[in-house]
Enzyme design. Structure first.
Site, PDB file in Angstrom:
ATOM      1  N   ARG A 107       0.889  -1.174   0.000  1.00 39.86           N
ATOM      2  CA  ARG A 107       0.000   0.000   0.000  1.00 39.86           C
ATOM      3  C   ARG A 107       0.920   1.216   0.000  1.00 39.86           C
ATOM      4  O   ARG A 107       1.631   1.465   0.977  1.00 39.86           O
ATOM      5  CB  ARG A 107      -0.896  -0.025   1.233  1.00 39.86           C
ATOM      6  CG  ARG A 107      -1.876   1.141   1.353  1.00 39.86           C
ATOM      7  CD  ARG A 107      -2.695   0.964   2.616  1.00 39.86           C
ATOM      8  NE  ARG A 107      -3.521   2.117   2.925  1.00 39.86           N
ATOM      9  CZ  ARG A 107      -4.809   2.227   2.626  1.00 39.86           C
ATOM     10  NH1 ARG A 107      -5.414   1.242   1.986  1.00 39.86           N
ATOM     11  NH2 ARG A 107      -5.497   3.301   2.954  1.00 39.86           N
ATOM     12  N   HIS A 134      -7.245   1.506  -6.659  1.00 44.54           N
ATOM     13  CA  HIS A 134      -7.486   0.713  -5.443  1.00 44.54           C
ATOM     14  C   HIS A 134      -8.265  -0.549  -5.839  1.00 44.54           C
ATOM     15  O   HIS A 134      -9.444  -0.700  -5.499  1.00 44.54           O
ATOM     16  CB  HIS A 134      -8.275   1.550  -4.440  1.00 44.54           C
ATOM     17  CG  HIS A 134      -8.268   1.011  -3.051  1.00 44.54           C
ATOM     18  ND1 HIS A 134      -7.626  -0.152  -2.692  1.00 44.54           N
ATOM     19  CD2 HIS A 134      -8.856   1.490  -1.899  1.00 44.54           C
ATOM     20  CE1 HIS A 134      -7.795  -0.371  -1.392  1.00 44.54           C
ATOM     21  NE2 HIS A 134      -8.548   0.602  -0.903  1.00 44.54           N
ATOM     22  N   GLN A 137     -10.308  -2.973  -3.248  1.00 45.77           N
ATOM     23  CA  GLN A 137     -11.565  -2.438  -2.739  1.00 45.77           C
ATOM     24  C   GLN A 137     -12.712  -2.734  -3.694  1.00 45.77           C
ATOM     25  O   GLN A 137     -13.806  -3.125  -3.288  1.00 45.77           O
ATOM     26  CB  GLN A 137     -11.441  -0.929  -2.526  1.00 45.77           C
ATOM     27  CG  GLN A 137     -12.724  -0.266  -2.050  1.00 45.77           C
ATOM     28  CD  GLN A 137     -13.143  -0.754  -0.682  1.00 45.77           C
ATOM     29  OE1 GLN A 137     -12.382  -0.665   0.277  1.00 45.77           O
ATOM     30  NE2 GLN A 137     -14.367  -1.288  -0.575  1.00 45.77           N
ATOM     31  N   ASP A 225     -16.996   8.583  -1.791  1.00 42.24           N
ATOM     32  CA  ASP A 225     -15.785   8.444  -0.983  1.00 42.24           C
ATOM     33  C   ASP A 225     -15.526   9.792  -0.328  1.00 42.24           C
ATOM     34  O   ASP A 225     -16.186  10.792  -0.636  1.00 42.24           O
ATOM     35  CB  ASP A 225     -14.612   8.015  -1.872  1.00 42.24           C
ATOM     36  CG  ASP A 225     -13.425   7.455  -1.084  1.00 42.24           C
ATOM     37  OD1 ASP A 225     -13.522   7.383   0.158  1.00 42.24           O
ATOM     38  OD2 ASP A 225     -12.409   7.118  -1.701  1.00 42.24           O
ATOM     39  N   CYS A 266     -16.263   3.122   0.773  1.00 38.81           N
ATOM     40  CA  CYS A 266     -15.173   2.220   1.164  1.00 38.81           C
ATOM     41  C   CYS A 266     -14.691   2.455   2.589  1.00 38.81           C
ATOM     42  O   CYS A 266     -13.959   1.623   3.128  1.00 38.81           O
ATOM     43  CB  CYS A 266     -14.018   2.331   0.168  1.00 38.81           C
ATOM     44  SG  CYS A 266     -13.178   3.929   0.165  1.00 38.81           S
ATOM     45  N   ARG A 294     -13.768  -7.101   2.119  1.00 36.07           N
ATOM     46  CA  ARG A 294     -12.348  -6.931   1.808  1.00 36.07           C
ATOM     47  C   ARG A 294     -11.605  -8.209   2.200  1.00 36.07           C
ATOM     48  O   ARG A 294     -10.698  -8.661   1.494  1.00 36.07           O
ATOM     49  CB  ARG A 294     -11.773  -5.736   2.571  1.00 36.07           C
ATOM     50  CG  ARG A 294     -12.201  -4.370   2.073  1.00 36.07           C
ATOM     51  CD  ARG A 294     -11.552  -4.031   0.733  1.00 36.07           C
ATOM     52  NE  ARG A 294     -10.101  -3.960   0.844  1.00 36.07           N
ATOM     53  CZ  ARG A 294      -9.429  -2.905   1.298  1.00 36.07           C
ATOM     54  NH1 ARG A 294     -10.075  -1.817   1.675  1.00 36.07           N
ATOM     55  NH2 ARG A 294      -8.111  -2.920   1.337  1.00 36.07           N
TER      56      ARG A 294
END
Length: 308
Positions: A107, A134, A137, A225, A266, A294
């Site tokens: 990450r 991402h 996700q 988001d 998310c 996830r």
């Protein structure tokens, strides 16, 4: 070498197999304690390195727990632990880590960092997040949608707000999974044109609509988001709030979507900024199923990368 770097770089059939395996593994664990291992231990004897240049809650915990449930051991490393790209080149770090571990999840900030890691590693590399995309996700989001509403192919997804890294991976997924995607947000925060063009070339209907109410008309899934990141200055936060306020997901906006539309975020969310608490806690919200998934999606991704 089977990496998982982006949804648009992974074969569509492989993506479908990952989702299906994730759903099967989740069902197989129903009612079991979180710490209990899976019946299958396909990662037994494996070592998984989890590298975090960016702080994380969901990514760190879900990958760590998932690898352990599959029988692996994990090693969690921060950017400060490694001085990645400073005391040693990323290429050399990749070569060294490959002598110690069987799989690397990273990450990080810059996409080039994970691409260089994958180029020089002799073990699979998973993109846990970059500033640009991402993918893990969105695999969890597709799993979540399908367990509530069935196949996502042909459905209509609407993204409200900032065309950020999560939005980018949703656009990638539209091209690979065959659903339609509408972005509604200010022009200054549009998604990358190249991502839009690529998804359209794969047959997806990708639209940009400035009017949020019109954008969500008849939508099957509404997604948003955060408007700001922890690194934004106060002046930047104020500018972004002013730009994005018309794109808040609230009860009025959701009333224009299909009656059975779902809402996703998310997380972490800034309640009553990008989305109201009434929507987050309402009957259309599946945000905590999304967060749990996830774990299951990433377990399937790890198995895909290791061929087990």
């Amino acid at each position: 070498m089977t990496h998982f770097l982006d949804i648009n770089k992974t074969d569509a059939a492989a993506l479908r197999a990952i989702i299906d395996q994730a759903a099967a593994m989740k069902q197989a664990r129903a009612g079991r304690p979180r710490g209990a291992p899976d019946d299958e231990q396909p990662l037994a004897g494996r070592m998984v390195a989890l590298i975090f240049e960016k702080p994380s809650t969901r990514t760190r915990v879900s990958f760590d727990v998932g690898a352990r449930q599959l029988g692996a051991q994990t090693m969690v490393l921060s950017g400060a632990d490694m001085q990645l790209g400073h005391g040693e080149t990323i290429a050399d770090t990749a070569r060294v880590l490959s002598r110690y571990v069987d799989l690397i999840m990273m990450r990080t900030f810059e996409e080039d960092t994970i691409l260089e890691m994958a180029e020089h590693a002799s073990v699979p590399v998973i993109n846990g997040l970059t500033n640009r995309t991402h993918p893990c996700q969105i695999m969890a989001d597709i799993l979540t949608y399908e367990e509530h509403r069935g196949p996502i192919r042909g459905k209509r997804v609407v993204w409200c707000g900032d065309g950020n890294n999560v939005c980018a991976s949703f656009i990638h997924a539209a091209g690979q999974f065959g659903f339609d995607f509408t972005f509604t947000g200010p022009e200054q925060l549009d998604p990358e044109p190249g991502f839009v063009d690529e998804a359209r070339a794969r047959g997806a209907d990708i639209r940009i609509e400035r009017d949020a109410m019109r954008a969500v008309e008849g939508a099957d899934l509404v997604v948003t988001d955060t408007w700001v990141s922890m690194h934004d200055s106060q002046s930047s936060r104020e500018r972004r709030h002013n730009l994005l306020r018309p794109y808040q997901v609230n009860d009025e906006l959701m009333s224009h979507a299909a009656p059975d539309a779902l809402f996703m975020h998310c997380l972490p969310a800034h309640r009553d900024e990008e989305v109201t608490s009434s929507v987050m806690d309402g009957p259309q919200s599946v945000i905590f199923d999304e967060a749990e998934n996830r774990l299951h999606a990433q377990k399937a991704i790890m198995r895909y990368c290791l061929g087990v």
